[in-house]
Design a protein around this motif. Structure first.
Motif, PDB file in Angstrom:
ATOM      1  N   ILE A 191       0.830  -1.192   0.000  1.00  0.00           N
ATOM      2  CA  ILE A 191       0.000   0.000   0.000  1.00  0.00           C
ATOM      3  C   ILE A 191       0.872   1.253   0.000  1.00  0.00           C
ATOM      4  CG2 ILE A 191      -1.817   1.255   1.231  1.00  0.00           C
ATOM      5  CD1 ILE A 191      -2.638  -1.532   0.220  1.00  0.00           C
ATOM      6  N   GLN A 192       1.892   1.182   0.816  1.00  0.00           N
ATOM      7  CA  GLN A 192       2.810   2.308   0.898  1.00  0.00           C
ATOM      8  C   GLN A 192       3.509   2.542  -0.446  1.00  0.00           C
ATOM      9  OE1 GLN A 192       5.600   1.837   4.140  1.00  0.00           O
ATOM     10  NE2 GLN A 192       6.959   3.340   3.212  1.00  0.00           N
ATOM     11  N   CYS A 193       3.930   1.457  -1.072  1.00  0.00           N
ATOM     12  CA  CYS A 193       4.562   1.565  -2.378  1.00  0.00           C
ATOM     13  C   CYS A 193       3.622   2.270  -3.347  1.00  0.00           C
ATOM     14  CB  CYS A 193       4.889   0.187  -2.939  1.00  0.00           C
ATOM     15  SG  CYS A 193       6.137  -0.674  -1.999  1.00  0.00           S
ATOM     16  N   GLN A 194       2.354   1.866  -3.289  1.00  0.00           N
ATOM     17  CA  GLN A 194       1.337   2.472  -4.168  1.00  0.00           C
ATOM     18  C   GLN A 194       1.391   3.977  -4.110  1.00  0.00           C
ATOM     19  OE1 GLN A 194      -2.789   1.430  -3.790  1.00  0.00           O
ATOM     20  NE2 GLN A 194      -2.221  -0.571  -2.992  1.00  0.00           N
ATOM     21  N   LYS A 195       1.321   4.475  -2.883  1.00  0.00           N
ATOM     22  CA  LYS A 195       1.238   5.916  -2.699  1.00  0.00           C
ATOM     23  C   LYS A 195       2.498   6.606  -3.207  1.00  0.00           C
ATOM     24  CE  LYS A 195      -2.271   6.262   0.766  1.00  0.00           C
ATOM     25  NZ  LYS A 195      -2.308   5.783   2.135  1.00  0.00           N
ATOM     26  N   LEU A 196       3.616   5.974  -2.940  1.00  0.00           N
ATOM     27  CA  LEU A 196       4.880   6.590  -3.332  1.00  0.00           C
ATOM     28  C   LEU A 196       5.067   6.582  -4.845  1.00  0.00           C
ATOM     29  CD1 LEU A 196       7.128   5.054  -0.560  1.00  0.00           C
ATOM     30  CD2 LEU A 196       6.351   7.413  -0.742  1.00  0.00           C
ATOM     31  N   GLN A 197       4.598   5.548  -5.432  1.00  0.00           N
ATOM     32  CA  GLN A 197       4.833   5.380  -6.858  1.00  0.00           C
ATOM     33  C   GLN A 197       3.681   5.964  -7.657  1.00  0.00           C
ATOM     34  OE1 GLN A 197       7.760   4.104  -7.292  1.00  0.00           O
ATOM     35  NE2 GLN A 197       7.725   4.409  -9.489  1.00  0.00           N
ATOM     36  N   ASN A 198       3.992   6.493  -8.811  1.00  0.00           N
ATOM     37  CA  ASN A 198       2.891   7.014  -9.610  1.00  0.00           C
ATOM     38  C   ASN A 198       2.803   6.354 -10.988  1.00  0.00           C
ATOM     39  OD1 ASN A 198       5.131   8.166 -10.636  1.00  0.00           O
ATOM     40  ND2 ASN A 198       4.336  10.255 -10.698  1.00  0.00           N
ATOM     41  N   VAL A 199       2.776   5.059 -10.940  1.00  0.00           N
ATOM     42  CA  VAL A 199       2.646   4.316 -12.196  1.00  0.00           C
ATOM     43  C   VAL A 199       1.217   4.322 -12.701  1.00  0.00           C
ATOM     44  CG1 VAL A 199       4.569   2.709 -11.983  1.00  0.00           C
ATOM     45  CG2 VAL A 199       2.425   2.221 -10.831  1.00  0.00           C
ATOM     46  N   GLY A 200       0.267   4.498 -11.786  1.00  0.00           N
ATOM     47  CA  GLY A 200      -1.131   4.460 -12.175  1.00  0.00           C
ATOM     48  C   GLY A 200      -1.974   4.025 -10.992  1.00  0.00           C
TER      49      GLY A 200
ATOM     50  N   CYS B 227      -2.444   1.523 -15.880  1.00  0.00           N
ATOM     51  CA  CYS B 227      -1.376   2.506 -16.002  1.00  0.00           C
ATOM     52  C   CYS B 227      -1.995   3.869 -16.297  1.00  0.00           C
ATOM     53  CB  CYS B 227      -0.385   2.108 -17.085  1.00  0.00           C
ATOM     54  SG  CYS B 227      -1.015   2.178 -18.762  1.00  0.00           S
ATOM     55  N   LYS B 228      -1.185   4.900 -16.163  1.00  0.00           N
ATOM     56  CA  LYS B 228      -1.725   6.251 -16.296  1.00  0.00           C
ATOM     57  C   LYS B 228      -2.365   6.473 -17.662  1.00  0.00           C
ATOM     58  CE  LYS B 228       1.868   8.506 -14.371  1.00  0.00           C
ATOM     59  NZ  LYS B 228       2.672   9.645 -13.894  1.00  0.00           N
ATOM     60  N   LYS B 229      -1.715   5.967 -18.688  1.00  0.00           N
ATOM     61  CA  LYS B 229      -2.227   6.149 -20.041  1.00  0.00           C
ATOM     62  C   LYS B 229      -3.617   5.503 -20.190  1.00  0.00           C
ATOM     63  CE  LYS B 229       1.110   6.010 -23.244  1.00  0.00           C
ATOM     64  NZ  LYS B 229       2.056   5.335 -24.164  1.00  0.00           N
ATOM     65  N   CYS B 230      -3.741   4.290 -19.682  1.00  0.00           N
ATOM     66  CA  CYS B 230      -5.005   3.566 -19.828  1.00  0.00           C
ATOM     67  C   CYS B 230      -6.089   4.117 -18.905  1.00  0.00           C
ATOM     68  CB  CYS B 230      -4.799   2.089 -19.562  1.00  0.00           C
ATOM     69  SG  CYS B 230      -3.952   1.254 -20.907  1.00  0.00           S
TER      70      CYS B 230
END
Lengths: 127, 127
Positions: A99-108, B121-124
């Motif tokens: 969950i933490q990774c989610q917030k930190l990362q902005n892949v989507g 992903c952000k694009k999708c």
DNA sequence: GTGCCTGCAAACATTTTGCAAAAAC
DNA sequence: GTTTTTGCAAAATGTTTGCAGGCAC
């Protein structure tokens, strides 16, 4: 008016679902087939595959790929440990900070995750 | 005396290895085959499978299963994000506290782990 | 020259699919 | 009665393997 497909409850679906919820050994489709056949002798392997796929799509079952697909009827988020010697798959009910990774990362947008740990189980390590 | 098998370095192994280190798109065996064929026109798909399996066994390549096997030549521990719409696999270079889970849990000896996040992903997401 | 490795093609295992009959609603 | 689902069997897919010749050492 678009005709909409309404799902029907069959004994095959019910029994496969019940079976997966009652076991903790992460069976393959073949094993589910063999087990469920005890209660439904006429069931076919194709049906088992179709039902497992639909349960997975609905999120009622989790698929674990290890050589072949294995299925887990426990949908509470947890990890899996696979012994590289005996190939047994076990559950680890412990949260990881994904969950933490989610917030930190902005892949989507993250919807779910699968975590598999590989190693040697206690039994195999001591032999 | 047990005769021991000494591995030999062939151009097939070298070029597949180089290729996987030079890309970030997590290709399937088929794609690796097509790419490597540009430099080694006579290579066969069977050889690609054999070399990929041996690289994985040696820990020089990571296998990511998503429908079929995909391969990652980057062996630094990291996560993978798979877009459920476009099926693209991307790297997330961020540590998760799996190590911590290891210590807390006593299932056995943990050698490695695989973490896959699923989502859009952000694009999708924006389309 | 020895023996590991490759290309080829056939074999394999798992999973998917088309279709007619059966069951759910 | 209509539409979904099943059983069956065949097909499709990804992957592995046996073998004879080729290449690394």
């Amino acid at each position: 008016m678009v005709s909409q497909k309404t799902e029907r409850l069959t004994s095959q679906k019910r029994i496969i679902s019940e079976h997966l919820k009652s076991v903790t050994n992460h069976p393959s489709a073949e094993i589910v087939y063999k087990e469920v056949k005890k209660r439904l002798p006429q069931i076919s392997l194709g049906t088992v595959y179709r039902i497992l796929a639909s349960l997975e799509k609905k999120g009622e079952v989790v698929e674990i790929t290890h050589d072949i697909s294995h299925y887990d009827g426990n949908t509470s988020p947890h990890l899996h440990f696979i012994c590289e010697r005996c190939d047994r798959i076990s559950d680890i009910f412990r949260k990881c900070d994904v969950i933490q990774c989610q917030k930190l990362q902005n892949v989507g947008q993250i919807n779910s995750y699968k975590i598999i740990l590989y190693g040697f189980c206690k039994k195999c390590r001591n032999s």
